[in-house]
Design a protein around this motif. Sequence first.
Motif, PDB file in Angstrom:
ATOM      1  N   THR A  67       0.797  -1.230   0.000  1.00 38.43           N
ATOM      2  CA  THR A  67       0.000   0.000   0.000  1.00 38.43           C
ATOM      3  C   THR A  67       0.825   1.274   0.000  1.00 38.43           C
ATOM      4  O   THR A  67       0.278   2.368  -0.121  1.00 38.43           O
ATOM      5  N   SER A 101       3.211   7.275  -1.547  1.00 36.60           N
ATOM      6  CA  SER A 101       3.169   6.555  -2.814  1.00 36.60           C
ATOM      7  C   SER A 101       3.968   7.323  -3.851  1.00 36.60           C
ATOM      8  O   SER A 101       3.959   8.558  -3.858  1.00 36.60           O
ATOM      9  N   LYS A 178      -1.427   4.473  -4.586  1.00 37.99           N
ATOM     10  CA  LYS A 178      -1.245   3.057  -4.291  1.00 37.99           C
ATOM     11  C   LYS A 178      -2.309   2.519  -3.331  1.00 37.99           C
ATOM     12  O   LYS A 178      -2.638   1.343  -3.353  1.00 37.99           O
ATOM     13  N   ASN A 179      -2.837   3.394  -2.458  1.00 36.42           N
ATOM     14  CA  ASN A 179      -3.898   2.935  -1.561  1.00 36.42           C
ATOM     15  C   ASN A 179      -5.152   3.805  -1.630  1.00 36.42           C
ATOM     16  O   ASN A 179      -6.065   3.639  -0.826  1.00 36.42           O
ATOM     17  N   GLU A 198     -10.821   8.439   1.399  1.00 38.15           N
ATOM     18  CA  GLU A 198     -10.364   7.486   0.408  1.00 38.15           C
ATOM     19  C   GLU A 198     -11.341   7.418  -0.744  1.00 38.15           C
ATOM     20  O   GLU A 198     -12.499   7.845  -0.629  1.00 38.15           O
TER      21      GLU A 198
END
Length: 200
Positions: A67, A101, A178-179, A198
């Motif tokens: 992640t 990321s 990435k997450n 998110e």
Amino acid sequence: MLGGGFSKLVVKKSGAITATGTLPDSTKFSTASALTDSASAAFYAPIKATKPKGTLAGEVAFADLSTTDLTGELAWVKPAQTRPVGLNAGGVDTVVTLNASIVVPAPAPTGLDADVNLLGANFSTPVAFSVPLINGKAARNDVLRNFSINGKTGDISGGVVFTPGGKVVKFKGVFLPKNYRIWGFLKGDVSGGRIDGELD
């Protein structure tokens, strides 16, 4: 890169690293370092924007994880202020855990919802809501205004409406591809606040 604040690291082919960002109370900082053979970088920087000055020190490591791509910790120290100017007048002595990321330029997210939390600043209680994205931009205006994600740079930007009164305060932050996490900070009248969430 996010933690208790957010930052952008730029790594050159020579191994030189520059980092600019915002700390949890909206204090901006910048520092420089170099990548070592062990794929890590140490940071130490006086924070000139604070009154009195503070320091930021620690280490980040580059690793291909499920992640994140970068992990580490930074110690943030700011002495108490002699008069109540700015945020965190009582001083700060804390450790910030970092996650990051590597941003690979890509189309802005679309057909997803941004699940967003607004905390601190002028909000007496946390505010949570979901907004659909079309080409990285909010398809409607709720508490957010002009919310957008730049797929090429990993930046997020927009404004927040403080209620009551309808005051709009701009914010900036980062998107971790990435997450699919988002994180940003904004200033309130007497304290800092953050936006996090998110995409799904």
